[in-house]
Design a protein around this motif. Structure first.
Motif, PDB file in Angstrom:
ATOM      1  N   SER A 274       0.878  -1.154  -0.010  1.00  0.00           N
ATOM      2  CA  SER A 274       0.062  -0.002  -0.072  1.00  0.00           C
ATOM      3  C   SER A 274       0.924   1.245   0.021  1.00  0.00           C
ATOM      4  CB  SER A 274      -0.980   0.068   1.257  1.00  0.00           C
ATOM      5  OG  SER A 274      -0.077  -0.356   2.419  1.00  0.00           O
ATOM      6  N   ASP A 275       0.348   2.318  -0.487  1.00  0.00           N
ATOM      7  CA  ASP A 275       0.842   3.821  -0.524  1.00  0.00           C
ATOM      8  C   ASP A 275       0.372   4.319   0.894  1.00  0.00           C
ATOM      9  OD1 ASP A 275       1.915   5.999  -1.189  1.00  0.00           O
ATOM     10  OD2 ASP A 275       0.465   6.650  -2.553  1.00  0.00           O
ATOM     11  N   ILE A 276       1.752   4.575   1.728  1.00  0.00           N
ATOM     12  CA  ILE A 276       1.435   4.963   3.219  1.00  0.00           C
ATOM     13  C   ILE A 276       1.219   6.534   3.026  1.00  0.00           C
ATOM     14  CG2 ILE A 276       2.376   5.192   5.211  1.00  0.00           C
ATOM     15  CD1 ILE A 276       2.013   2.394   4.435  1.00  0.00           C
ATOM     16  N   LYS A 277       0.066   6.997   3.302  1.00  0.00           N
ATOM     17  CA  LYS A 277      -0.426   8.332   3.319  1.00  0.00           C
ATOM     18  C   LYS A 277      -0.189   9.264   4.589  1.00  0.00           C
ATOM     19  CE  LYS A 277      -2.489   8.053  -0.549  1.00  0.00           C
ATOM     20  NZ  LYS A 277      -1.873   8.655  -1.774  1.00  0.00           N
ATOM     21  N   GLY A 278       0.186   8.662   5.737  1.00  0.00           N
ATOM     22  CA  GLY A 278       0.505   9.373   6.954  1.00  0.00           C
ATOM     23  C   GLY A 278       1.005   8.568   8.081  1.00  0.00           C
ATOM     24  N   SER A 279       0.891   9.077   9.213  1.00  0.00           N
ATOM     25  CA  SER A 279       1.286   8.408  10.376  1.00  0.00           C
ATOM     26  C   SER A 279       0.721   8.848  11.907  1.00  0.00           C
ATOM     27  CB  SER A 279       2.896   8.195  10.569  1.00  0.00           C
ATOM     28  OG  SER A 279       3.410   9.579  10.796  1.00  0.00           O
ATOM     29  N   LEU A 280       0.696   7.902  12.840  1.00  0.00           N
ATOM     30  CA  LEU A 280       0.068   8.307  14.103  1.00  0.00           C
ATOM     31  C   LEU A 280       1.396   8.002  14.899  1.00  0.00           C
ATOM     32  CD1 LEU A 280      -3.363   6.578  13.947  1.00  0.00           C
ATOM     33  CD2 LEU A 280      -2.787   8.792  13.366  1.00  0.00           C
ATOM     34  N   THR A 281       1.420   8.592  16.193  1.00  0.00           N
ATOM     35  CA  THR A 281       2.082   8.180  17.272  1.00  0.00           C
ATOM     36  C   THR A 281       1.369   8.302  18.469  1.00  0.00           C
ATOM     37  OG1 THR A 281       3.924   9.821  16.637  1.00  0.00           O
ATOM     38  CG2 THR A 281       4.030   9.100  18.986  1.00  0.00           C
ATOM     39  N   VAL A 282       1.277   7.039  19.067  1.00  0.00           N
ATOM     40  CA  VAL A 282       0.429   6.641  20.185  1.00  0.00           C
ATOM     41  C   VAL A 282       0.894   6.296  21.558  1.00  0.00           C
ATOM     42  CG1 VAL A 282      -1.213   5.361  18.454  1.00  0.00           C
ATOM     43  CG2 VAL A 282       0.662   4.231  19.649  1.00  0.00           C
ATOM     44  N   ASP A 283       0.425   6.567  22.428  1.00  0.00           N
ATOM     45  CA  ASP A 283       0.859   6.236  23.767  1.00  0.00           C
ATOM     46  C   ASP A 283       1.023   4.765  24.141  1.00  0.00           C
ATOM     47  OD1 ASP A 283      -1.765   5.123  24.831  1.00  0.00           O
ATOM     48  OD2 ASP A 283      -2.269   7.107  25.534  1.00  0.00           O
TER      49      ASP A 283
END
Length: 372
Positions: A274-283
């Motif tokens: 897949s084409d990665i569109k963004g990211s998250l940072t989680v606790d």
């Protein structure tokens, strides 16, 4: 009893003469092996190089071309020559074959990815042997698989093969280069692949007509293992070579996955294509819920949002220390998530799903292999 599904990767060195041209004798050996495997009731998928080797002589080149335009032109001529050899010989043995020329876009586009799966499924139902190559005549570096070793690996995971066989010009994996090191020792089997083995391998090859040395084969094998597909790397093509490999009598190295649970096709696409569109940072709590407890990700556990994405796009998730956790399909757009985070703890942040567990794949650090 279900048929075993076998992916066979044939490199250029297995199909050519010492001068780099297509060998009638080698083609006969390879097609006899495929036909025998078909008669042994295996579902056979062939990943075949050799288009450039089959084409450059037809175009009047005295030797294999070295320029990109020369290789691509030779491939465009040679692919039809190569398939004619396969089809004529296989038809003579009662085997119907099909040609599939794949590109990276066939994997990265989710709709094309599913259509491709349906095509394979129908070919298998009809008893047809797919013969696959990358579309070398039009491929450019940034859109290629790198080499047919990786293409074979991706196909083996995609169709949930029972075995990937990579034929090469050496009899397996060594802890050194057996062509130059008299003390190099053969590795007969491994469970998993240690990163230091891949990084430390000598990538030279005795062949001058292929694009991938042993390092590329190990990288491809590592990817196949991560999808739950066992791999064999070795030499010795003959009529019953596939049967010998499946029986544990192959002349090479056997590699086994660390899990007996194959990766689902949908999750392969999320993880690798897949084409990665963004990211998250989680606790830490959200990280544990995703990776250890196999729960869905709720907005309440998200620290920050990066990139631009909408619902259904694939995004990457990191923990608070910046360590990669995995990929998943976004259940909420970037703008909505950013609003939830800015407004603090809200009912929506505790009930809506940022990434559903069925749309999540953990991407763990590579583990050391264990020698058997």
């Amino acid at each position: 009893m279900a048929k075993k599904r076998i992916v066979i990767k044939i490199g250029s060195s297995s199909l050519t003469t010492n001068q780099g041209k297509l060998s009638e004798k080698q083609m006969e050996h390879v097609t006899q092996m495929i036909a025998a495997s078909y008669r042994d009731n295996y579902e056979v998928i062939v990943i075949s190089s050799g288009a450039v080797s089959a084409g450059f002589g037809e175009m009047g080149y005295p030797v294999r071309p070295q320029t990109l335009k020369g290789k691509q032109a030779a491939a465009s001529v040679g692919q039809t020559v190569l398939m004619r050899h396969y089809q004529d010989r296989l038809n003579a043995n009662g085997v119907v074959s099909a040609q599939l020329l794949l590109t990276r876009a066939d994997f990265t586009d989710e709709e094309r990815y599913h259509h491709m799966f349906n095509t394979f499924d129908e070919l298998f139902k009809r008893g047809v042997v797919p013969i696959i190559n990358e579309n070398d005549a039009t491929a450019v570096d940034e859109l290629t698989f790198g080499d047919n070793d990786m293409l074979a690996s991706l196909v083996s995971g995609f169709i949930h093969a029972d075995q990937l066989i990579i034929w090469t010009d050496v009899d397996g994996i060594y802890n050194g280069n057996p062509l130059t090191d008299a003390h190099a020792e053969k590795i007969y089997s491994l469970t998993g692949l240690p990163a230091e083995l891949i990084d430390g391998i000598d990538n030279s090859s005795s062949s001058s007509v292929g694009t991938g040395g042993m390092k590329s084969k190990l990288s491809a094998a590592d990817r196949a293992l991560s999808m739950g597909v066992p791999v064999f790397i070795g030499n010795g093509i003959h009529q019953h070579a596939v049967h010998d490999v499946i029986a544990g009598q192959g002349n090479g190295t056997y590699l086994y996955p660390t899990t007996d649970r194959p990766m689902k096709t949908k999750k392969q696409w999320i993880a690798f294509h897949s084409d990665i569109k963004g990211s998250l940072t989680v606790d830490n709590g959200a990280a544990e819920a995703l990776v250890e407890n196999y729960h869905s990700l709720l907005p309440v556990g998200i620290i920050s949002v990066q990139g631009e994405f909408i619902e259904g796009d694939v995004i990457t998730v990191y923990d608070s220390d910046g360590n990669l956790l995995g990929n998943g399909k976004a259940g909420i757009s970037k703008n909505e998530l950013a609003t939830m985070i800015a407004s603090g703890s809200s009912p929506a942040s505790k009930t809506r799903t940022a990434i559903h567990r069925d749309d999540w794949i953990t991407i763990k650090e590579e583990k050391k292999g264990e020698s058997l």
